[in-house]
Structure formats: structure tokens, C-alpha cells
Motif scaffolding. Structure first.
Motif, PDB file in Angstrom:
ATOM      1  N   ASP A  89       0.840  -1.197   0.000  1.00  0.00           N
ATOM      2  CA  ASP A  89       0.000   0.000   0.000  1.00  0.00           C
ATOM      3  C   ASP A  89       0.879   1.252   0.000  1.00  0.00           C
ATOM      4  O   ASP A  89       1.531   1.549   1.002  1.00  0.00           O
ATOM      5  N   THR A 100      -1.676  -2.019   9.133  1.00  0.00           N
ATOM      6  CA  THR A 100      -2.993  -1.974   8.475  1.00  0.00           C
ATOM      7  C   THR A 100      -3.427  -3.372   8.044  1.00  0.00           C
ATOM      8  O   THR A 100      -4.593  -3.748   8.177  1.00  0.00           O
ATOM      9  N   TYR A 101      -2.468  -4.126   7.516  1.00  0.00           N
ATOM     10  CA  TYR A 101      -2.791  -5.470   7.044  1.00  0.00           C
ATOM     11  C   TYR A 101      -3.233  -6.363   8.205  1.00  0.00           C
ATOM     12  O   TYR A 101      -4.115  -7.197   8.043  1.00  0.00           O
ATOM     13  N   ASP A 103      -4.935  -5.468  10.632  1.00  0.00           N
ATOM     14  CA  ASP A 103      -6.329  -5.129  10.936  1.00  0.00           C
ATOM     15  C   ASP A 103      -7.290  -5.958  10.093  1.00  0.00           C
ATOM     16  O   ASP A 103      -8.356  -6.342  10.562  1.00  0.00           O
ATOM     17  N   TYR A 104      -6.909  -6.252   8.850  1.00  0.00           N
ATOM     18  CA  TYR A 104      -7.778  -7.059   7.986  1.00  0.00           C
ATOM     19  C   TYR A 104      -7.955  -8.463   8.553  1.00  0.00           C
ATOM     20  O   TYR A 104      -8.898  -9.165   8.210  1.00  0.00           O
ATOM     21  N   PHE A 105      -7.000  -8.886   9.388  1.00  0.00           N
ATOM     22  CA  PHE A 105      -7.084 -10.225   9.973  1.00  0.00           C
ATOM     23  C   PHE A 105      -7.683 -10.183  11.387  1.00  0.00           C
ATOM     24  O   PHE A 105      -7.579 -11.150  12.133  1.00  0.00           O
ATOM     25  N   ASP A 106      -8.278  -9.046  11.736  1.00  0.00           N
ATOM     26  CA  ASP A 106      -8.882  -8.875  13.069  1.00  0.00           C
ATOM     27  C   ASP A 106      -7.868  -9.024  14.201  1.00  0.00           C
ATOM     28  O   ASP A 106      -8.217  -9.453  15.306  1.00  0.00           O
ATOM     29  N   ARG A 148       4.625  -9.046   5.354  1.00  0.00           N
ATOM     30  CA  ARG A 148       3.187  -8.794   5.379  1.00  0.00           C
ATOM     31  C   ARG A 148       2.401 -10.106   5.337  1.00  0.00           C
ATOM     32  O   ARG A 148       1.349 -10.238   5.959  1.00  0.00           O
TER      33      ARG A 148
END
Lengths: 302, 282
Positions: A89, A100-101, A103-106, A148
Motif C-alpha cells: 500500500d 494496516t494489514y 487489521d484485515y485479519f482482526d 506482510r
């Protein structure tokens, strides 16, 4: 051993184009499994089907015992993906990308913070922590993508040409990291064009061409089975060729050299030196590259 | 293969995408706060003071006050529209951010929903920034103006156009941005600039018609009217009772009875291919 990925007669069509043509394979827990093949062989499509981003046309596919069509989120939760194209990103720093990444995985922000810093250290980018990703070199970007892919502690790591366009130092670093991850119990699936990389890393591999699997097995066994142990190379001249014909030695002509695959290079070399007077001669161990070229031919793809 | 009308596989993870965009917006706040401020000022001067010198008052309301809500409404729709087309497209096509996102538990539906939520949010932020500027010029009335930010997500309907094209982008990779929403916003701009009903003698003449097939008709035709506004007949629904045709409205100097003609090119361009901009011609 449990199969992490199991595919039976897996198929993917894009309109009339058959990208993956009924392949079957299974990947065991803890191994590094390679997909080799020329461009357009269907490697990336296979990776995308495993990663639940491209639905299969037909066949059976199970990842962690789940169907990618039915439970994509549950599978993806346990996957780490290193894509062929760099898609970091650009709106974030190195740390920001990992954070940030996560966060996508909770992943809760406290552990995401800690994990991101650990991973930056793991891929040796801690001094670039607050640098925008646009300012990184190609090798650094690939390392950051690897980091990542690890934010969620994946059980299965999918790497699509992880070392493409990297210098030898960066490639070795990535290899070393992949070996470390395997030692920690990760299962790794990778595609590559680099045969030395596949031979060095993979426990087992398949060679694909035109959507089909041509061979599968351990790299060393494949070399032994399809090429032999050693290769003798001599220059391509009429004297040498007629001499080889006289001695009835099977050979293959590749451009300006003649290759002779053999179990004992000494004997062949002796015959050549005694009776053919070659100007230059080279004996070497057979490699995966010889298998690859033998099976997929020397015609240029793309 | 998911059906076009099947229920999308949405989850609350859509907010992750929204959150990502918000984080970037805050990170680059100094760039993001500038356009709404300038936009408000630009429209106030260009349309309010510019066109306003010809129009003066509408139903007793100063023209600049009359267009202030239009400035807000356009900002809402434009910001949502550009965020969900240009912004999203850059993230999808050039930055490959969507590819990276769908490698995580997020589904493509989550990503699209998150982008739309963000488009609407951005509109709200725009309005919040623009309100004080408009307030400084005294062109909006409090406290009712404070009701506008909560109404924004509803007005940011342009986002919904984007959804249709998104499906196109992601499923079939048709990298084509449709101009339909642009026409829509331009039409809205003019629709908001001029009142729906006008009193003869002090306001624009309202014409309907079609440039190429049948001549536009005038309503409330008035020799002193400063403007002629030509709109799409299908959209207007006004009963034709005048005899003003296109030439009368602007192009035949000896018959010209008005000073200026404004074409709603937004509507016309669909038929005529004229560039979607409004313009004033004498």
C-alpha cells in the motif's frame, strides 16, 4: 502426514482458454512444495485457486480440509500470500503496511503493533520502519511483502515467484527466511522460474506445462530419473557429431553445444578425448534445469 | 458463479476498508482539507458573484443565498463520486490494493462496501468543512444548516452508480469510467442554480426541447428575461405552451429576445455529443 492442500482433477477455464487442465496433487504439512513451469503453464492460476481469490471451474480442492468456495474467509485467515506483483500500500510506511494489514485479519492493535515490529526485524527492515514504501528498493519491497504475508502467523504460506527480479543477496536472504519458516513448522507452496531455487528449497515439486502436471517428485529424484546424474558438454562441430554417431552415444544438440546425459561422465569424457578431439569439453552434474528443458522443450514461450 | 442479483457476501469487515481509507485521509489531512475550502470559495465567487450579477434576486432571496445549498449538494455528490470512481479505481487498478485486501479474510464485496461507506463519509467531511466557509459569507441560515451533514449519505446517491461500474471493473475488467454520473451532477448543478418556477420579468425563461429532433419550447417567455435555460424535455415534464424554438432562444441574432442562453449540456450531450459543461452564450 496430514494433507494441507488436496486437489483432484482441478480445472480452470477462462472462456475457451484452459488455464489449468485437470491437475491432482497434495501438499503435506511442513513441506516446501514447488510449482515449476514456463510462462502460461497455469502456476499462478493454481495459486489463486488455493488462495480463494479465483473460483475453480471444476474438480475437488480442499485447503485445511475446507472448500475454498464455501469457506473462503476461514481458509484465508490461516493463509499468508506473497503475490507475484508488488501490491504494497503506497499510502503507508513499512510499519503502516504491516499494521494496516493486521487489521484485515482482526488482530488487536496491541499485538499487531508488536508483531509488525518483530516482522520488520525478521526481514531486516527495522531501520526502514517509518519510510514510505515507494522509497524502498525492489529487494526491500519483496522482503516487506514476505513480512506482510506473515502478520497472521499463517499455517500455509503461498509464494508466487518470491524472488523475481532480486539480486543474489536478497534472494539468499529470502531463501534463508523460508527455511527458517519451514523449520518452525510452516507449510510453504511456491512457484518459481528459477530452477536452482526450486532444487534448493523444495522437498517436492511438480513441473507444469500448458495447464497439466508433467512430473512430480523430489528434485534430486526427478533429475536422476529424467536426465541422469551427469552431463558432458562439448562444442557443436561436424567432427564431434560424426564421432558421437560412430560411438553410438545418445546426445542432444542445443545451439552451439552438444549435451550428453550420462551416469558416468568419466567414460564418456575418455571416449571423447581419445577419439573425437573436442576443442572444449565440460562435465557437470545434471540439474533440475536439464529436466525442465527436457520436459518443456526449448521453444520460447509468451 | 455468483449471480448478478444474488445477495452479496457482506460482512462487518467492510469497515476495515473504510478504516484504512480514513487512516490515509487523516495521514494526508493537509491535502484533503484544502479542496473543499477552495471549492466553496470558487463557486461562491464564480456563480454567486458572477452569474449573480445578472440574476440578483429569486422570490426575494439574494441569488448567492439561493445557490449556497447547491454548492453543498454538488460538493457532496462530487466528492462521493470522485472517491468511488477515481479514488477507488487508482486503489484497485494501479495500487493493486484490492488484490492485497482479498488475500485476507475480506471478500471483494466487503472491499466494495467499504469503499462506498468511505465515499459517503468523505462527503460528510466535505460538508463539515464547507459549512463554516459558507457561514462566514452569511449565505446559509443556522441552525437548519446543521441538519445537512447527517443528510449527506442519502444525497451521496452517486455512489450507487459506481457500484454498477464496480461490478463491471472487478468481474470483467472493463476499465471504462462512465460519464453518466457526471451528466447527472452537472444537471443537478443547473437544476439547483435555477428555480423550478419563475415569475415573468425577473427570472430565467424555462425552455424544454431537444436540440436535434424537435425544437425546444419556451415557458413564461419574457423579452426581458436574462437567461434561457434549455433542459431535456423528458426530464422536465413541463407542458409546452410557448413557441420559442432553438434558434429563437439563441442562435438567430435578429430574433433574439434574450441576452443569454444556458444549455444543460449534461442532458444534451447524451444525444448530441456536446462536451458536458454548462456555458453561457450571447
Amino acid at each position: 502426514m496430514t494433507a494441507i492442500i488436496d486437489a483432484q482433477d482441478l480445472r480452470k477455464n477462462f472462456g475457451d482458454l484452459v488455464a489449468v487442465d485437470g491437475i491432482s496433487f497434495s501438499v503435506k504439512k511442513g513441506e516446501i512444495f514447488g510449482f515449476l513451469g514456463p510462462n502460461g503453464a497455469g502456476k499462478t492460476t493454481t495459486m489463486k485457486m488455493i488462495a480463494c481469490v479465483s473460483p475453480r471451474t471444476s474438480g475437488i480442492l480442499s485447503v485445511f480440509g475446507m472448500d475454498p468456495d464455501m469457506q473462503p474467509a476461514d481458509i484465508k485467515k490461516r493463509l499468508g500470500v506473497v503475490p507475484q506483483e508488488t501490491n504494497l500500500d503506497p499510502d503507508f510506511t513499512c510499519f503502516g503496511n504491516l499494521f494496516t494489514y493486521s487489521d484485515y485479519f482482526d488482530i488487536p492493535s496491541n499485538s499487531a503493533h508488536k508483531r509488525s515490529d518483530e516482522l520488520l526485524e525478521f526481514v531486516q527492515l527495522q531501520e526502514k520502519r517509518n519510510v514510505e514504501v515507494e522509497k524502498l528498493s525492489g529487494g526491500m519491497k519483496r522482503r516487506l511483502i514476505l513480512a506482510r504475508a506473515l502478520v497472521n502467523n499463517p499455517d500455509l504460506l503461498i509464494l508466487d515467484e518470491p524472488t523475481i527480479g532480486l539480486d543474489p543477496q536478497a534472494r539468499h536472504l529470502i531463501w534463508e527466511k523460508l527455511k527458517t519458516l519451514q523449520a518452525q513448522g510452516n507449510t510453504i507452496v511456491l512457484t518459481t522460474h528459477y530452477l536452482d531455487e526450486a532444487a534448493r528449497l523444495c522437498n517436492r515439486l511438480v513441473i507444469m506445462d500448458k495447464g497439466k502436471i508433467l512430473v512430480k517428485g523430489a528434485p534430486a529424484e526427478l533429475v536422476k530419473q529424467y536426465v541422469g546424474e551427469e552431463i558432458v558438454e562439448v562444442e557443436n562441430s561436424t567432427e564431434v557429431l560424426s564421432c558421437l554417431a560412430v560411438h553410438n552415444i545418445p546426445h542432444e544438440i542445443t545451439g552451439d553445444t552438444v549435451q550428453i546425459a550420462t551416469g558416468s561422465s568419466r567414460e564418456i569424457a575418455k571416449i571423447l578425448l581419445d577419439s573425437c578431439q573436442p576443442k572444449k569439453m565440460l562435465t557437470r552434474l545434471a540439474t533440475l534445469e536439464d529436466v525442465f528443458l527436457k520436459l518443456t522443450g526449448r521453444t520460447l514461450r509468451d | 458463479m455468483p449471480h448478478l442479483f444474488s445477495l452479496p457476501g457482506l460482512s462487518r469487515r467492510a469497515w476495515k476498508v473504510w478504516h484504512r481509507n480514513l487512516t490515509v485521509f487523516i495521514r494526508t489531512w493537509h491535502v484533503n482539507f484544502f479542496p473543499p475550502l477552495v471549492e466553496a470559495l470558487l463557486y461562491l465567487f464564480a456563480i454567486g458573484m458572477g452569474i449573480g450579477t445578472y440574476v440578483k434576486e429569486i422570490d426575494g432571496i439574494p441569488y448567492v443565498n439561493f445557490i449556497a445549498p447547491a454548492i453543498l449538494a454538488i460538493a457532496v455528490m462530487n466528492s462521493a463520486f470522485f472517491e468511488c470512481t477515481y479514488g477507488s479505481y487508482v486503489r484497485m487498478y494501479y495500487q493493486k490494493s484490492f488484490d492485497a485486501m482479498i488475500a485476507t479474510p475480506l471478500s471483494i464485496e466487503d472491499v466494495i462496501a467499504g469503499e462506498m461507506l468511505w465515499g459517503a463519509t468523505r462527503s460528510v467531511i466535505y460538508v463539515i468543512i464547507m459549512l463554516p466557509v459558507l457561514a462566514v459569507f452569511g449565505v446559509i441560515s443556522f441552525p437548519f444548516a446543521l441538519l445537512s451533514p447527517p443528510r449527506v449519505p442519502g444525497r451521496a446517491d452517486v455512489c450507487r452508480y459506481s457500484d454498477v461500474f464496480y461490478r463491471d471493473f472487478t468481474r470483467h475488467r472493463h476499465a471504462k469510467l462512465s460519464l453518466v454520473p457526471v451528466h447527472h451532477t452537472d444537471g443537478t448543478l443547473l437544476g439547483n442554480i435555477f428555480p423550478a418556477h419563475t415569475a415573468p420579468g425577473q427570472s430565467p425563461v424555462f425552455c424544454t426541447g431537444h436540440l436535434t429532433s424537435h425544437p425546444p419550447r419556451c415557458h413564461h417567455a419574457d423579452v426581458h428575461a436574462p437567461f434561457v435555460f434549455i433542459d431535456d424535455p423528458a426530464a422536465s415534464g413541463v407542458d409546452p405552451d410557448g413557441n420559442c424554438d432553438f434558434l429563437y432562444c439563441g442562435n438567430k441574432p435578429d430574433e433574439k429576445k434574450t441576452d443569454r442562453v444556458i444549455f444543460n449540456y449534461g442532458s444534451f450531450s447524451a444525444h448530441t455529443g456536446i462536451h458536458p459543461q454548462f456555458s453561457v452564450s450571447s
